[in-house]
Design a protein around this motif. Structure first.
Motif, mmCIF file in Angstrom:
data_model
loop_
_atom_site.group_PDB
_atom_site.id
_atom_site.type_symbol
_atom_site.label_atom_id
_atom_site.label_comp_id
_atom_site.label_asym_id
_atom_site.label_seq_id
_atom_site.Cartn_x
_atom_site.Cartn_y
_atom_site.Cartn_z
ATOM 1 N N GLU A 40 0.326 -1.601 0.017
ATOM 2 C CA GLU A 40 0.088 -0.154 0.016
ATOM 3 C C GLU A 40 0.692 0.884 -0.039
ATOM 4 O O GLU A 40 1.982 1.320 0.557
ATOM 5 C CB GLU A 40 -0.756 0.251 1.090
ATOM 6 C CG GLU A 40 -2.095 1.263 1.224
ATOM 7 C CD GLU A 40 -2.545 0.745 2.565
ATOM 8 O OE1 GLU A 40 -3.778 1.962 2.480
ATOM 9 O OE2 GLU A 40 -2.484 0.119 3.453
ATOM 10 N N ALA A 45 -1.383 1.833 -4.823
ATOM 11 C CA ALA A 45 -0.578 0.403 -4.848
ATOM 12 C C ALA A 45 1.066 0.251 -5.176
ATOM 13 O O ALA A 45 1.102 0.975 -6.171
ATOM 14 C CB ALA A 45 -1.148 -0.663 -4.693
ATOM 15 N N ILE A 154 -9.566 -2.063 -0.500
ATOM 16 C CA ILE A 154 -8.302 -2.872 0.586
ATOM 17 C C ILE A 154 -9.365 -3.355 2.036
ATOM 18 O O ILE A 154 -9.780 -2.463 2.992
ATOM 19 C CB ILE A 154 -6.988 -1.893 1.402
ATOM 20 C CG1 ILE A 154 -6.102 -1.911 -0.314
ATOM 21 C CG2 ILE A 154 -6.536 -2.425 2.397
ATOM 22 C CD1 ILE A 154 -5.056 -0.346 -0.009
ATOM 23 N N LEU A 159 -5.392 -6.117 -1.397
ATOM 24 C CA LEU A 159 -6.449 -5.688 -2.434
ATOM 25 C C LEU A 159 -6.992 -5.451 -3.471
ATOM 26 O O LEU A 159 -6.466 -6.728 -3.743
ATOM 27 C CB LEU A 159 -4.885 -4.701 -2.975
ATOM 28 C CG LEU A 159 -5.497 -3.608 -4.007
ATOM 29 C CD1 LEU A 159 -6.214 -2.082 -4.110
ATOM 30 C CD2 LEU A 159 -4.362 -3.452 -5.782
#
Length: 222
Positions: A40, A45, A154, A159
């Motif tokens: 993250e 990301a 998330i 993710l």
């Protein structure tokens, strides 16, 4: 496009999970790549890949686009990153078609019920990774009424990328290039930057307040 990926077999484990009245089919990588890392970041990301993990990512991407009732799961948190100088919370990755209407809040319970699963091999045709769309087609991405964006969430250190087949296909060519072009490019020009910049969420011009526009920066570091 996709000649080297097409016809290749991706070893996976398949689990059927019942949660209340719902039953979910989860396909996950049978082997976690030795080198990979999803983190993250401040603007979205960061995904670090080598040759093996880039091929796995491309196969997972093609499967998610073509399998509307399958949860495609890449357990990445425990893999060793190709580059140790990466900061941020490590994440797993889940790709899924929006037709499944899966709530990420359920994922922790589903993941806990996966068990060992049964071995299977996934084989995809070359058209699982379409060529980059024409400029006129991709230009519609910026219109307010355009709906084929990849949505992101998330949850449970994972993710989630959710979208239509078209949403996945709009980004498919650069995902394919990570696996098919970046390895050779790095051999020819060592140290060069080779990546995919995958948009997540609606554009900055028409933002979703709960899930603002972000980017998955997938960088080949093999």
């Amino acid at each position: 496009m996709g000649r080297r990926l097409a016809g290749g077999k991706w070893p996976v484990m398949v689990s059927e999970v019942r949660l209340g009245y719902h039953r979910y089919r989860v396909v996950r990588a049978a082997r976690v790549p030795r080198f990979a890392g999803l983190y993250e970041g401040r603007l979205g990301a960061q995904f670090c890949l080598d040759k093996e993990s880039a091929a796995m990512f491309a196969m997972a991407w093609g499967l998610a686009a073509r399998s509307p009732y399958t949860i495609v799961y890449l357990p990445l948190r425990r893999a060793e990153p190709p580059d140790r100088h990466v900061w941020g919370r490590p994440l797993d990755l889940v790709l899924l078609h929006h037709r499944l209407a899966f709530a990420p809040s359920r994922w922790k319970q589903v993941r806990a019920r996966l068990g060992t699963g049964r071995p299977h091999s996934v084989t995809l045709p070359g058209d699982a990774w379409p060529s980059r769309p024409a400029a006129a087609d991709r230009g519609r991405f910026w219109h307010q009424d355009f709906l084929d964006h990849l949505r992101w969430d998330i949850a449970a250190d994972t993710l989630f990328l959710t979208g239509s087949r078209k949403a996945f296909e709009l980004e498919a060519d650069q995902v394919r290039a990570l696996a098919e072009e970046c390895p050779a490019h790095r051999v020819r020009t060592p140290g060069t930057h080779c990546c995919a910049e995958i948009g997540m969420g609606r554009t900055r011009h028409y933002p979703d307040r709960r899930r603002p526009y972000a980017e998955l920066h997938a960088e080949y570091r093999g």
